[in-house]
Design an enzyme around this catalytic site. Structure first.
Site, PDB file in Angstrom:
ATOM      1  CD  GLU A 289      -3.026  -1.258   2.735  1.00  0.00           C
ATOM      2  OE1 GLU A 289      -3.922  -0.348   2.406  1.00  0.00           O
ATOM      3  OE2 GLU A 289      -2.863  -2.238   3.097  1.00  0.00           O
TER       4      GLU A 289
ATOM      5  CB  SER B 172      -5.762  -2.789   0.483  1.00  0.00           C
ATOM      6  OG  SER B 172      -5.000  -4.185  -0.327  1.00  0.00           O
TER       7      SER B 172
ATOM      8  CE1 TYR C 106      -6.849   3.276   0.332  1.00  0.00           C
ATOM      9  CE2 TYR C 106      -6.327   0.951  -1.543  1.00  0.00           C
ATOM     10  CZ  TYR C 106      -6.459   2.092   0.265  1.00  0.00           C
ATOM     11  OH  TYR C 106      -6.539   1.192   1.244  1.00  0.00           O
TER      12      TYR C 106
ATOM     13  NE  ARG D 294     -12.170   1.919   6.915  1.00  0.00           N
ATOM     14  CZ  ARG D 294     -11.467   1.810   5.873  1.00  0.00           C
ATOM     15  NH1 ARG D 294     -10.412   2.255   5.082  1.00  0.00           N
ATOM     16  NH2 ARG D 294     -10.599   0.695   5.844  1.00  0.00           N
TER      17      ARG D 294
ATOM     18  CG  ASP E  62     -13.422  -1.029   6.532  1.00  0.00           C
ATOM     19  OD1 ASP E  62     -14.248  -0.512   7.680  1.00  0.00           O
ATOM     20  OD2 ASP E  62     -12.688  -1.602   6.001  1.00  0.00           O
TER      21      ASP E  62
ATOM     22  CD  GLU F 257     -10.705  -5.408   6.425  1.00  0.00           C
ATOM     23  OE1 GLU F 257     -10.442  -5.879   5.999  1.00  0.00           O
ATOM     24  OE2 GLU F 257      -9.054  -4.523   6.983  1.00  0.00           O
TER      25      GLU F 257
ATOM     26  CG  ASN G 275      -8.915  -1.246   8.225  1.00  0.00           C
ATOM     27  OD1 ASN G 275      -7.858  -1.295   7.345  1.00  0.00           O
ATOM     28  ND2 ASN G 275     -10.563  -0.566   7.674  1.00  0.00           N
TER      29      ASN G 275
ATOM     30  N   GLY H 133      -7.009   5.152   5.226  1.00  0.00           N
ATOM     31  CA  GLY H 133      -6.623   5.918   5.321  1.00  0.00           C
ATOM     32  C   GLY H 133      -6.608   7.570   4.618  1.00  0.00           C
TER      33      GLY H 133
END
Lengths: 456, 315
Positions: free
Chosen positions: B14, B150, B221, B260, B262, B275, B277, B281
């Site tokens: 990433e 990702s 992205y 974050r 999800d 999951e 993070n 991003g």
């Protein structure tokens, strides 16, 4: 106190609302992010399409540049005509003569690399939705250009003799029945990128005959024609028909990609429109570079340098072929290019080379995943390997590393499917020997279902 | 004014995303009047940090090394304060298997799964357990590497025949992979930031891919390929449940500063956490900045909040 940032999420949508429809086909991708990692200095990159410019003597560069400075300084620093300087066109005529073509200077348009020829041809010929026929696989760098012009790319498979012309005919017939007339057929006849194969003599004649009969243009992209390591040179398509063939040449592989100079030889009316298109794009190609090329050609035998490249690249190709035979499992197949810069290797279909690249980058080695050469997501188990950009030891080591990973994955797959490791129980006799020469087995490697492929 | 080193780039897959996140953070910090040095993380990381001795490191790295606790461990060792979660939370969030086990143990809904190391297949005959796993999870099954941030390497296996190749692909990214029940539904993300020491959920973002069958790496992205709806058009009770689940996950994993989470909203209205993070991003199309924007927090304010949380945590 805080200042509002320059770009917010809302702005994104506002910008996106301004984007032209054609940008929908202009995609960045996970693969592009992966490819960025291949440029790290400690990675053995078999991914590029780079000639080895370290072979060019710095003394020659200095003396040629010195000559330009001494004799043509003001002119070299000036704009030039859009079609290119006459003195560089003389060099192009010489190169094309060496390739087996006779061309007049006024049939030429000097461009900013061969890539600009593809762009200008699209700009001249392609309306959104127009069909462009390309090989499957095709030059990955042409795909974004076709996409930018919203072309409907239809790919015709290749085998060991290049584009399968029979399939081309059935494809053209089908398109005709759908009321579609392709604008041009894009082909790399010599040492195909990425396929490594060469269009046979018979098919060259057939291709130009078909194009002429149906009045479809052919874009003959020939960046590596002079880099032949074995076999007999075959005549360029343009030497067989100059009415329906647009020829794209470049100094990138015989001198330097850094000079960004290529050219087109095309039928008059097409060339004229391309010239207007080029005016809009960049007015003219770099005068400095054109003077450089011209002075270089005047300075001595350019062909001697090309011959030295042939010696170097031939050895590198052979090292790569030997390494592939030594390190890849027997289920893998690859092409045996007679020239050019690339070998196309195909692994068992359960190996996805995009994922494999992620693993390979852990081992600091890189290649181009095959999917980049298709517009429809196929090519997933193939890879393009470049043998011109790195030295023999690195090629050997790079292939060794790739081979090790592929062996791991083959064994893992065997374990997962409950089969014994496939390397010990090949499924068919054809898989016993790696493909070292063009032949029947190659057709198996390269022949793909003649299904319809579409852009984006 | 704080002297801040923005850590970006690195060697993870990433890298490109991180470069974008880092560049935006750097711009914001400069606008905010901080003294900023940007470091593209490589073999000279420790040397450069020794040389600069920043007051704080803003970790804008994603994926391996940056998000899995490695860089955080180094920063701890060097006594340099940094943004976001500490080592242990990073390790737990970056490893989907650890995170999912923690969630399952804590009663937080997460799709059923089985996870294995490569050795389980190579040495313990785990392949023979695949039919039982397939029966329990039912197709399509999502196969993913444990540690990839990702969507790279995530495959849908629609039939038994797809499973081995999907596993081979996932093992390209990690030595540990999971097979997970696919939850069809809506793709939601809840971003969290700490304000005055209290983690707060930002408005829920829904990601609606325009073309792809699922929300993949590329769509995530790229401008124009995904429609983001923020706040997501959800029943208020669903939004509240999603936010409170996300906060539970934040606390459970021990996250700090920002994160974050999800989730999937299944067709029957159930919420399932996929999951977390630990360094979401910060690009123009990233979900955290969008959620902050929807809450009236500009990107610069967001960056300052993350910075403040890091400074407050240590002092």
């Amino acid at each position: 106190m805080t200042v509002r940032s320059r770009t917010t999420a809302h702005d994104i949508e506002r910008y996106a609302g301004l984007f032209a429809a054609r940008t929908r086909g202009m995609k960045s991708s996970a693969m592009r992010d992966l490819m960025a990692l291949t440029e790290q200095p400690d990675v053995i990159s078999l991914a590029g399409g780079w000639p080895d410019t370290s072979t060019f003597p710095p003394d020659s560069y200095a003396s040629v540049m010195g000559a330009v400075a001494a004799e043509s300084c003001a002119r070299a620093l000036q704009y030039g005509p859009t079609e290119g300087l006459t003195l560089v066109k003389r060099c192009i005529v010489e190169v094309m003569r060496e390739e087996g073509m006779s061309v007049d200077a006024d049939e030429l348009l000097v461009t900013t690399g061969g890539q600009q020829v593809i762009d200008l041809v699209c700009k001249t010929l392609v309306d959104p939705g127009d069909v462009v026929v390309a090989e499957a696989p095709t030059y990955p760098g042409a795909v974004p250009t076709f996409s930018a012009y919203e072309a409907d790319v239809v790919q015709v498979p290749i085998d060991e003799e290049g584009m399968i012309v029979d399939v081309l005919v059935t494809t053209l017939n089908r398109l005709e029945s759908e009321g579609k007339r392709p604008k041009f057929i894009y082909t790399v006849p010599n040492f195909h990128n990425p396929g490594g194969v060469t269009l046979s003599m018979e098919r060259r004649h057939e291709l130009v005959r078909i194009a002429s009969e149906r009045e479809i243009l052919v874009l003959e992209d020939n960046p590596y024609g002079l880099l032949r390591y074995e076999g007999t040179p075959l005549p360029p398509l343009r030497s067989l028909d100059d009415e329906f063939v647009i020829y794209a040449g470049t100094f990138s592989k015989i001198l330097s990609p850094g000079v960004r100079l290529g050219w087109a030889a095309a039928p008059g009316p097409v060339l004229e429109k391309m010239n207007v298109g080029k005016q809009g794009a960049d007015l003219c190609s770099s005068s400095v570079c054109q003077y450089f090329v011209s002075a270089y050609f005047e300075s001595g035998p350019w062909l001697k340098y090309v011959r030295s490249l042939i010696e170097i690249y031939r050895r590198r190709r052979d090292v790569m072929l030997d390494a592939l035979a030594e390190f890849l499992p027997r289920e893998a197949h690859w092409t045996h290019p007679e020239g050019g810069l690339f070998i196309w290797a195909t692994l068992p279909d359960y190996i996805d080379t995009t994922d494999l690249l992620a693993r390979a980058l852990d081992e600091h080695v890189a290649f181009v995943p095959g999917r980049a050469a298709y517009v429809d997501g196929r090519g997933g188990s193939s890879m393009r390997l470049n043998f011109s950009g790195v030295d023999e030891a690195q090629i050997h080591e790079g292939i060794r590393r790739i081979g090790e990973i592929v062996h791991e994955q083959v064994a893992l797959y065997g374990t997962l499917t409950g089969a014994a490791p496939a390397a010990r129980t090949p499924e068919s006799p054809a898989a016993l020997e790696p493909v070292r020469e063009p032949g029947a087995a190659l057709a198996k490697v390269l022949r793909l279902p003649a299904q319809r492929k579409r852009a984006g | 004014m704080t002297q801040v080193a923005v850590l970006k780039g690195g060697r993870s897959l990433e890298r490109q995303v991180s470069l974008k996140s880092g560049a935006r953070v750097q711009d914001a910090l400069e606008r905010l009047g901080h003294e900023v040095v940007a470091i593209d993380v490589g073999a000279d990381l420790v040397g450069r940090l020794e040389e600069k001795r920043p007051e704080l490191a803003f970790v804008a790295l994603h994926g391996r090394d940056g998000e899995d606790g490695t860089v955080q461990e180094l920063l701890d060792a060097m006594g340099i304060r940094y943004t976001g979660s500490g080592v242990s939370a990073c390790i737990r969030a970056a490893d989907k298997v650890l995170a999912k086990h923690a969630m399952r143990d804590a009663g937080i809904p997460t799709p059923d799964f089985f996870a294995f190391n490569e050795t389980a297949f190579r040495e313990l005959g785990a392949a023979q357990a695949l039919p039982a796993i397939e029966e329990q999870l039912s197709f399509p099954i999502v196969v993913k590497p444990a540690g990839q941030g990702s969507a790279l390497g995530i495959k849908f296996a629609r039939t038994t025949a797809d499973v081995p190749a999907a596993l081979v692909a996932a093992f390209s990214y990690d030595r540990k992979v999971l097979l997970e029940r696919h939850i069809p539904g809506r793709d939601l993300a809840v971003s969290l930031i700490e304000r005055d020491g209290v983690p707060t959920a930002l408005p829920v973002v829904e990601a609606v891919p325009k073309q792809e069958p699922f929300y993949d790496f590329e769509a995530r992205y790229e401008i124009g390929r995904t429609t983001f709806v923020c706040p997501a058009a959800l029943d208020p009770s669903v939004s509240e449940r999603a936010s409170s689940l996300a906060l539970e996950v934040f606390e459970l994993l021990g996250c700090a500063g920002f994160a974050r989470v999800d989730l999937m909203l299944s067709e029957d209205g159930g919420l399932h956490v996929l999951e977390a993070n630990s360094i979401p991003g910060m690009t123009e199309t990233s979900l955290l900045p969008q959620a902050a924007d929807a809450a009236g927090i500009s990107f610069d304010e967001l960056v300052q909040l993350i910075l403040d949380a890091a400074l407050a945590r240590v002092s």
